[in-house]
Design a protein around this motif. Structure first.
Motif, PDB file in Angstrom:
ATOM      1  N   GLN A  34      10.600  83.783 -42.265  1.00  0.00           N
ATOM      2  CA  GLN A  34       9.292  84.555 -42.074  1.00  0.00           C
ATOM      3  C   GLN A  34       8.293  84.384 -43.108  1.00  0.00           C
ATOM      4  O   GLN A  34       7.018  84.149 -42.994  1.00  0.00           O
ATOM      5  CB  GLN A  34       9.585  85.985 -41.247  1.00  0.00           C
ATOM      6  CG  GLN A  34      10.211  86.150 -40.175  1.00  0.00           C
ATOM      7  CD  GLN A  34       9.255  85.618 -38.985  1.00  0.00           C
ATOM      8  OE1 GLN A  34       8.346  84.905 -39.052  1.00  0.00           O
ATOM      9  NE2 GLN A  34       9.335  86.348 -37.882  1.00  0.00           N
ATOM     10  N   GLN A  48       8.735  79.201 -36.598  1.00  0.00           N
ATOM     11  CA  GLN A  48       9.262  80.243 -35.922  1.00  0.00           C
ATOM     12  C   GLN A  48      10.188  80.078 -34.646  1.00  0.00           C
ATOM     13  O   GLN A  48      10.865  81.150 -34.379  1.00  0.00           O
ATOM     14  CB  GLN A  48       7.746  80.631 -35.137  1.00  0.00           C
ATOM     15  CG  GLN A  48       6.868  81.232 -36.193  1.00  0.00           C
ATOM     16  CD  GLN A  48       7.158  82.360 -36.931  1.00  0.00           C
ATOM     17  OE1 GLN A  48       7.850  83.214 -36.258  1.00  0.00           O
ATOM     18  NE2 GLN A  48       6.189  82.882 -37.905  1.00  0.00           N
ATOM     19  N   HIS A  49      10.297  78.904 -34.046  1.00  0.00           N
ATOM     20  CA  HIS A  49      11.232  78.555 -33.371  1.00  0.00           C
ATOM     21  C   HIS A  49      12.672  78.717 -33.766  1.00  0.00           C
ATOM     22  O   HIS A  49      13.460  79.166 -33.114  1.00  0.00           O
ATOM     23  CB  HIS A  49      11.208  77.138 -32.650  1.00  0.00           C
ATOM     24  CG  HIS A  49       9.912  77.184 -31.691  1.00  0.00           C
ATOM     25  ND1 HIS A  49       9.498  75.898 -31.126  1.00  0.00           N
ATOM     26  CD2 HIS A  49       9.176  78.109 -31.190  1.00  0.00           C
ATOM     27  CE1 HIS A  49       8.325  76.259 -30.337  1.00  0.00           C
ATOM     28  NE2 HIS A  49       8.367  77.568 -30.334  1.00  0.00           N
ATOM     29  N   VAL A  50      12.852  78.535 -35.141  1.00  0.00           N
ATOM     30  CA  VAL A  50      14.308  78.624 -35.889  1.00  0.00           C
ATOM     31  C   VAL A  50      14.523  79.870 -36.005  1.00  0.00           C
ATOM     32  O   VAL A  50      15.634  80.369 -35.680  1.00  0.00           O
ATOM     33  CB  VAL A  50      14.356  77.793 -37.014  1.00  0.00           C
ATOM     34  CG1 VAL A  50      15.116  78.032 -38.052  1.00  0.00           C
ATOM     35  CG2 VAL A  50      14.082  76.356 -37.070  1.00  0.00           C
ATOM     36  N   TRP A 103      18.313  84.909 -31.530  1.00  0.00           N
ATOM     37  CA  TRP A 103      19.262  84.787 -30.319  1.00  0.00           C
ATOM     38  C   TRP A 103      20.978  84.830 -30.576  1.00  0.00           C
ATOM     39  O   TRP A 103      21.515  85.449 -29.996  1.00  0.00           O
ATOM     40  CB  TRP A 103      18.874  83.789 -29.555  1.00  0.00           C
ATOM     41  CG  TRP A 103      19.650  83.159 -28.453  1.00  0.00           C
ATOM     42  CD1 TRP A 103      19.788  83.712 -27.358  1.00  0.00           C
ATOM     43  CD2 TRP A 103      20.876  82.216 -28.472  1.00  0.00           C
ATOM     44  NE1 TRP A 103      20.834  83.146 -26.508  1.00  0.00           N
ATOM     45  CE2 TRP A 103      21.477  82.158 -27.293  1.00  0.00           C
ATOM     46  CE3 TRP A 103      21.361  81.504 -29.415  1.00  0.00           C
ATOM     47  CZ2 TRP A 103      22.405  81.366 -27.023  1.00  0.00           C
ATOM     48  CZ3 TRP A 103      22.652  80.602 -29.423  1.00  0.00           C
ATOM     49  CH2 TRP A 103      23.119  80.605 -28.181  1.00  0.00           C
ATOM     50  N   VAL A 115       4.975  76.642 -36.177  1.00  0.00           N
ATOM     51  CA  VAL A 115       5.718  76.792 -34.799  1.00  0.00           C
ATOM     52  C   VAL A 115       7.212  76.397 -34.989  1.00  0.00           C
ATOM     53  O   VAL A 115       8.049  77.214 -34.451  1.00  0.00           O
ATOM     54  CB  VAL A 115       5.203  76.153 -33.760  1.00  0.00           C
ATOM     55  CG1 VAL A 115       5.620  76.211 -32.396  1.00  0.00           C
ATOM     56  CG2 VAL A 115       3.275  76.770 -33.376  1.00  0.00           C
ATOM     57  N   ASP A 116       7.462  75.271 -35.391  1.00  0.00           N
ATOM     58  CA  ASP A 116       8.868  74.952 -35.636  1.00  0.00           C
ATOM     59  C   ASP A 116       9.571  76.014 -36.204  1.00  0.00           C
ATOM     60  O   ASP A 116      10.846  76.496 -36.074  1.00  0.00           O
ATOM     61  CB  ASP A 116       8.991  73.663 -36.330  1.00  0.00           C
ATOM     62  CG  ASP A 116       8.638  72.398 -35.281  1.00  0.00           C
ATOM     63  OD1 ASP A 116       8.517  72.523 -34.291  1.00  0.00           O
ATOM     64  OD2 ASP A 116       8.457  71.347 -35.914  1.00  0.00           O
ATOM     65  N   GLY A 130      13.499  82.296 -33.950  1.00  0.00           N
ATOM     66  CA  GLY A 130      14.093  82.923 -32.605  1.00  0.00           C
ATOM     67  C   GLY A 130      15.373  82.296 -32.354  1.00  0.00           C
ATOM     68  O   GLY A 130      16.055  83.160 -31.751  1.00  0.00           O
ATOM     69  N   LEU A 131      15.778  81.207 -32.642  1.00  0.00           N
ATOM     70  CA  LEU A 131      17.209  80.714 -32.442  1.00  0.00           C
ATOM     71  C   LEU A 131      18.063  81.582 -33.397  1.00  0.00           C
ATOM     72  O   LEU A 131      19.012  81.978 -32.695  1.00  0.00           O
ATOM     73  CB  LEU A 131      17.186  79.307 -32.997  1.00  0.00           C
ATOM     74  CG  LEU A 131      18.508  78.691 -32.515  1.00  0.00           C
ATOM     75  CD1 LEU A 131      19.043  78.770 -31.155  1.00  0.00           C
ATOM     76  CD2 LEU A 131      18.549  77.079 -33.168  1.00  0.00           C
ATOM     77  N   THR A 148      16.147  85.401 -41.977  1.00  0.00           N
ATOM     78  CA  THR A 148      15.087  85.335 -41.161  1.00  0.00           C
ATOM     79  C   THR A 148      13.847  85.868 -41.925  1.00  0.00           C
ATOM     80  O   THR A 148      12.593  85.475 -41.891  1.00  0.00           O
ATOM     81  CB  THR A 148      15.453  86.386 -39.839  1.00  0.00           C
ATOM     82  OG1 THR A 148      15.615  87.807 -40.325  1.00  0.00           O
ATOM     83  CG2 THR A 148      16.284  85.689 -38.984  1.00  0.00           C
TER      84      THR A 148
END
Length: 113
Positions: A48, A18-20, A26, A15-16, A22-23, A44
């Motif tokens: 991934q 995946q959050h990176v 963004w 999850v961490d 997402g950052l 990315t």
């Protein structure tokens, strides 16, 4: 419930990552300078691929299987039982998708911006 805690920790790392991702996405959508997409696509894609490899690793399947056996005595509506069901659905879905497809989708998404 040591195995359940181990699964939580294992999933938290995924999850961490995946959050990176997402950052980074963004940042690409808001502040990244023109011409940065190729480098961001590689970043990315790499993250991934790492997340996918951790998700479908034999270790993940073994942890999940052990937790399902351990959670058999838990109430169906407990947080742990619900988490294990959710992780099982995510794992079963992830193992059906080839790793190279995950990488190609990540790269295409980043380059599409």
């Amino acid at each position: 419930m040591g195995k359940i805690e181990e699964l939580k920790s294992y999933v938290a790392e995924i999850v961490d990552i995946q959050h990176v991702v997402g950052l980074l996405e963004w940042d690409q959508s808001t502040y990244m300078p023109p011409g940065g997409s190729p480098a961001r696509a590689e970043q990315t894609t790499t993250l991934q691929k790492i997340a996918n490899a951790r998700t479908v690793a034999p270790e993940a399947g073994e942890l999940l299987h052990a937790d399902e056996a351990e959670a058999a005595g838990l109430p169906n509506d407990s947080d742990e039982a619900a988490m294990i069901r959710q992780v099982r659905r995510f794992y079963d879905h992830a193992v059906k998708i080839p790793a190279d497809l995950v990488a190609r989708i990540a790269r295409a998404n980043a380059l599409a911006f």
